[in-house]
Design a protein around this motif. Structure first.
Motif, PDB file in Angstrom:
ATOM      1  N   THR A 108      -4.933  14.260  -5.944  1.00 24.68           N
ATOM      2  CA  THR A 108      -4.111  13.088  -5.676  1.00 24.68           C
ATOM      3  C   THR A 108      -5.131  12.290  -4.759  1.00 24.68           C
ATOM      4  OG1 THR A 108      -3.092  14.094  -3.528  1.00 24.68           O
ATOM      5  CG2 THR A 108      -1.886  14.053  -5.806  1.00 24.68           C
ATOM      6  N   SER A 110      -5.550   8.052  -3.122  1.00 27.99           N
ATOM      7  CA  SER A 110      -4.822   6.764  -2.727  1.00 27.99           C
ATOM      8  C   SER A 110      -5.953   5.657  -2.500  1.00 27.99           C
ATOM      9  CB  SER A 110      -4.217   6.976  -1.362  1.00 27.99           C
ATOM     10  OG  SER A 110      -3.147   7.978  -1.374  1.00 27.99           O
ATOM     11  N   ASN A 134      -2.228   7.275  -5.969  1.00 34.40           N
ATOM     12  CA  ASN A 134      -1.232   6.059  -5.342  1.00 34.40           C
ATOM     13  C   ASN A 134      -1.725   5.030  -4.838  1.00 34.40           C
ATOM     14  OD1 ASN A 134       0.794   8.521  -5.124  1.00 34.40           O
ATOM     15  ND2 ASN A 134      -0.353   9.386  -3.554  1.00 34.40           N
ATOM     16  N   THR A 139       2.782   4.173  -8.398  1.00 34.77           N
ATOM     17  CA  THR A 139       2.177   5.664  -8.552  1.00 34.77           C
ATOM     18  C   THR A 139       1.650   5.693  -9.916  1.00 34.77           C
ATOM     19  OG1 THR A 139       3.269   6.684  -6.691  1.00 34.77           O
ATOM     20  CG2 THR A 139       2.318   8.050  -8.315  1.00 34.77           C
TER      21      THR A 139
END
Length: 296
Positions: A108, A110, A134, A139
């Motif tokens: 994941t 960001s 994200n 998302t």
């Protein structure tokens, strides 16, 4: 005498286990910088800041910063790739990949600002639900794909430009409505302020409006090259497939499909297009001279 020996032995075993665990943790590398065209900084999990170079490694928890002319490509352990655009900020929230342990997969990221191009690797193909990006607006769920993302943060200039467009559109609509209403009105009843004078030259409405600044509205812009992505936030969920463009104004508003490219650009230096084999040989030769500088 036996008790102290047992205690000493257990203590040594514990220290050995801790040392081995620390080495294993330190050896976990998420990815490597394979291409770089300018300054690239990494803020580490402990707060230190490093200047990265080609062949530098990145880890889980790193926050990467590119400068105004910097493109940076990171190749991750599962053969996925992320190429950061200039003036971008990306955090590696989590990255866990073991080829023989798919149940531990996790990747994941960001994107705080700027843009990137992402190419899915093995992790995204075997565990799609565990890969995502994200952003402040939505998302992004990965479905085995190549896609581009740009996030335009709210700023006074962007909001002003966006507001200008809305006001200009509203003004044009009002003016058009008034003209239509006056079409069937007797000349004697028309308001004097609206009637043109004979000595005046007709003026086109566009000439009365100043030019809008070339700034896009704040929000998230996406382009899918192949495969599929899914955008979701509090406003809703929308899937985008190859050849499609999307836009999300904010985390409270739903994603929308755009008919044309909204201005997404991706123009890395020609060296970024070199074949993997040739670049790999270049990288191997440069590996010995790559040095990370820590900024304190």
């Amino acid at each position: 005498m036996k008790l102290p020996r047992c205690i000493a032995t257990n203590a040594l075993l514990l220290l050995a286990l801790l040392f081995t665990g620390a080495l294993a943790h330190a050896a976990q590398v998420a990815g490597t910088i394979t291409h770089l065209s300018g300054p690239l900084l990494a803020k580490k999990a402990d707060g230190s800041v490093k200047i990265l170079s080609q062949q530098s490694t990145v880890e889980q928890g790193d926050v990467l910063f590119t400068e105004k002319d910097t493109y940076a490509r990171i190749k991750f352990a599962d053969n996925s790739e992320i190429t950061l655009k200039p003036n971008s900020q990306l955090k590696i929230d989590s990255f866990v990949f073991e080829e023989g342990a798919p149940d531990k997969d996790s990747a994941t990221f960001s994107l705080v600002k700027g843009g990137l191009r992402a190419i899915t690797g093995l992790l995204g193909k075997r565990n799609k639900e565990r890969v995502g990006v994200n952003t402040p607006a939505a998302t992004i769920g990965i479905r085995g794909t190549t896609f581009l993302v740009e996030y335009v943060p709210p700023s006074q200039s962007a909001v002003a430009a966006y507001g200008f467009a809305s006001v200009a559109a509203a003004g044009a609509s009002s003016w058009t409505s008034d003209r239509a209403r006056l079409t069937d009105m007797p000349f004697s009843e028309a308001p004097l302020a609206i009637l043109p004078r004979r000595e005046e030259t007709p003026v086109v409405l566009a000439q009365l409006m100043p030019s809008a600044p070339p700034v896009r509205a704040p929000g998230l812009y996406v382009q899918v090259v192949d495969g599929m992505i899914n955008l979701s936030n509090k406003g809703g969920t929308q899937s985008f497939s190859a050849g499609q463009f999307g836009f999300v104004p904010s985390f409270q508003q739903p994603p929308i499909l755009l008919p044309v490219n909204p201005g997404i650009q991706f123009t890395p230096p020609p060296a970024f297009s070199a074949s993997v084999g040739a670049q790999g040989r270049q990288d191997a030769g440069a590996a010995s001279s790559a040095v990370d500088c820590e900024v304190r």
